[in-house]
Design an enzyme around this catalytic site. Structure first.
Site, mmCIF file in Angstrom:
data_model
loop_
_atom_site.group_PDB
_atom_site.id
_atom_site.type_symbol
_atom_site.label_atom_id
_atom_site.label_comp_id
_atom_site.label_asym_id
_atom_site.label_seq_id
_atom_site.Cartn_x
_atom_site.Cartn_y
_atom_site.Cartn_z
ATOM 1 N N GLY A 15 21.032 -7.656 -1.749
ATOM 2 C CA GLY A 15 22.162 -7.985 -2.614
ATOM 3 C C GLY A 15 21.924 -7.826 -4.106
ATOM 4 O O GLY A 15 22.603 -8.464 -4.910
ATOM 5 N N ASN A 17 22.584 -5.181 -5.967
ATOM 6 C CA ASN A 17 23.779 -4.572 -6.572
ATOM 7 C C ASN A 17 24.921 -5.586 -6.640
ATOM 8 O O ASN A 17 25.666 -5.622 -7.614
ATOM 9 C CB ASN A 17 24.207 -3.328 -5.780
ATOM 10 C CG ASN A 17 23.404 -2.107 -6.185
ATOM 11 O OD1 ASN A 17 23.585 -1.569 -7.268
ATOM 12 N ND2 ASN A 17 22.482 -1.690 -5.319
ATOM 13 N N MET A 93 25.286 -2.062 5.696
ATOM 14 C CA MET A 93 24.647 -1.091 6.581
ATOM 15 C C MET A 93 25.392 -0.940 7.907
ATOM 16 O O MET A 93 24.791 -0.974 8.978
ATOM 17 C CB MET A 93 23.196 -1.520 6.841
ATOM 18 C CG MET A 93 22.373 -1.665 5.582
ATOM 19 S SD MET A 93 22.277 -0.125 4.650
ATOM 20 C CE MET A 93 21.121 0.774 5.668
ATOM 21 N N ARG A 94 26.683 -0.766 7.828
ATOM 22 C CA ARG A 94 27.446 -0.602 9.064
ATOM 23 C C ARG A 94 28.601 0.338 8.786
ATOM 24 O O ARG A 94 29.308 0.174 7.796
ATOM 25 C CB ARG A 94 27.972 -1.954 9.524
ATOM 26 C CG ARG A 94 28.673 -1.946 10.869
ATOM 27 C CD ARG A 94 28.681 -3.342 11.420
ATOM 28 N NE ARG A 94 29.666 -3.567 12.470
ATOM 29 C CZ ARG A 94 29.435 -3.350 13.773
ATOM 30 N NH1 ARG A 94 28.277 -2.881 14.156
ATOM 31 N NH2 ARG A 94 30.371 -3.615 14.677
ATOM 32 N N ASN A 110 31.573 2.599 -2.711
ATOM 33 C CA ASN A 110 30.225 2.374 -2.175
ATOM 34 C C ASN A 110 29.213 2.912 -3.168
ATOM 35 O O ASN A 110 29.514 3.834 -3.931
ATOM 36 C CB ASN A 110 30.079 3.133 -0.845
ATOM 37 C CG ASN A 110 28.694 2.987 -0.238
ATOM 38 O OD1 ASN A 110 28.136 1.886 -0.156
ATOM 39 N ND2 ASN A 110 28.112 4.098 0.193
ATOM 40 N N HIS A 112 25.414 4.652 -3.315
ATOM 41 C CA HIS A 112 24.415 5.325 -2.471
ATOM 42 C C HIS A 112 23.256 5.777 -3.359
ATOM 43 O O HIS A 112 23.483 6.335 -4.436
ATOM 44 C CB HIS A 112 25.056 6.538 -1.773
ATOM 45 C CG HIS A 112 24.080 7.273 -0.915
ATOM 46 N ND1 HIS A 112 23.659 6.773 0.302
ATOM 47 C CD2 HIS A 112 23.411 8.431 -1.110
ATOM 48 C CE1 HIS A 112 22.772 7.614 0.812
ATOM 49 N NE2 HIS A 112 22.606 8.629 -0.015
ATOM 50 N N GLU A 177 21.148 2.010 -10.598
ATOM 51 C CA GLU A 177 22.266 1.624 -9.723
ATOM 52 C C GLU A 177 23.016 0.420 -10.283
ATOM 53 O O GLU A 177 24.249 0.376 -10.274
ATOM 54 C CB GLU A 177 21.748 1.240 -8.327
ATOM 55 C CG GLU A 177 21.298 2.400 -7.484
ATOM 56 C CD GLU A 177 20.956 1.956 -6.059
ATOM 57 O OE1 GLU A 177 21.676 1.124 -5.487
ATOM 58 O OE2 GLU A 177 19.953 2.448 -5.521
HETATM 59 C C1 GRF Z 1 20.907 0.197 -2.600
HETATM 60 O O1 GRF Z 1 19.891 1.126 -2.855
HETATM 61 C C2 GRF Z 1 22.216 0.888 -2.361
HETATM 62 O O2 GRF Z 1 22.368 2.060 -3.104
HETATM 63 C C3 GRF Z 1 22.161 1.209 -0.899
HETATM 64 O O3 GRF Z 1 21.524 0.116 -0.304
HETATM 65 C C4 GRF Z 1 20.682 -0.511 -1.279
HETATM 66 C C5 GRF Z 1 21.104 -1.943 -1.340
HETATM 67 O O4 GRF Z 1 20.283 -2.702 -2.190
HETATM 68 N N1 GRF Z 1 23.467 1.481 -0.377
HETATM 69 P P1 GRF Z 1 20.781 -4.129 -2.664
HETATM 70 O O5 GRF Z 1 21.074 -4.925 -1.390
HETATM 71 O O6 GRF Z 1 21.986 -3.945 -3.493
HETATM 72 O O7 GRF Z 1 19.633 -4.727 -3.410
#
Ligand code: GRF
Length: 238
Positions: A15, A17, A93-94, A110, A112, A177
């Protein structure tokens, strides 16, 4: 009057992000507010940190539902209950069902960890190293049915340095990110980036420029990010 977009975040893990978006939304001028965080698995550590930050949280474990459609319906019901107007996937992740994607079309984004369309899917950092790319990064895109596809809102590039490990590269990308996602959500929430005919169109008022995409954090960035050393970068940039 509250014109901030009501945003819910879907997570499956750490979490970070999500935390970046919550931090950005704490700013008075930020055009979105985080109305809830939803996780699909008890492994989502981020749910606790959202709770600690005073954000409403919901656990909707996928194992409690017979199939993907039923699970997505349950998520949809929670989004409705939260009054969400937009959804941010942050390490969710789904894969989502076409019906869910359709319902949130143009209102779900999203992040990535690669410069799409390069390296969709998992293990992006080790794959980038194996491919020998010199520039890597992250992408925020509108969500469509295909995984890690969909019209791009914003990207941030970081250099691949000699001797990088996947972990070192991942850490560099992750910092980018956090800032990227906050800026991209702001653009979508303000209506400066929207989908038309399967592509992202940007309004003239969008303040996203090449400098934002290339390494240099804006001084007034809502989320602090270690300032990258442009001179040093220049030496690595052909
Ligand atoms: C990040 O690298 C994001 O780009 C990808 O999954 C990771 C999630 O990291 N989709 P976090 O849970 O936000 O720390």
């Amino acid at each position: 009057m509250n014109s901030r977009k009501r945003v819910a975040i879907l997570i499956s893990g750490r979490g970070s992000n999500m935390e970046a978006l919550i931090a950005a939304a704490a700013g008075d001028d930020y055009p979105a507010e985080i109305v809830g965080v939803i996780a699909n698995t008890p492994k989502a550590r981020g749910l606790e940190s959202a709770r600690m930050r005073g954000i409403p949280t919901r656990m909707v474990p996928q194992r409690d539902y017979p199939d993907r459609a039923a699970h997505d319906e349950a998520i949809g019901a929670v989004l409705e209950e939260l009054g969400a107007e937009m959804v941010c996937l942050a390490g969710y992740m789904r894969l989502l069902t076409p019906a869910f994607v359709e319902r949130w079309a143009g209102r779900m984004i999203n992040i990535h960890p690669s410069l799409l369309p390069a390296f969709p899917g998992l293990d992006t950092h080790s794959r980038a190293l194996a491919a020998g790319v010199r520039v890597h990064g992250a992408t925020v895109h509108f969500v469509t049915e295909a995984m890690d596809d969909g019209p791009i809102v914003a990207q941030a590039a970081v250099p691949v340095l000699a001797g990088d490990t996947a972990d070192a590269l991942a850490a560099r990308v992750l910092k980018a990110e956090h800032r990227l996602y906050a800026q991209a959500l702001a653009m979508v929430a303000r209506g400066e980036a929207r989908v038309e005919g399967g592509r992202t169109v940007f309004s003239a008022t969008s303040d996203w420029g090449a400098e934002d995409a290339l390494y240099s954090p804006a001084p007034d960035a809502p989320v602090s990010l270690e300032t990258l050393d442009l001179e040093r970068l220049a030496r690595f940039t052909p």
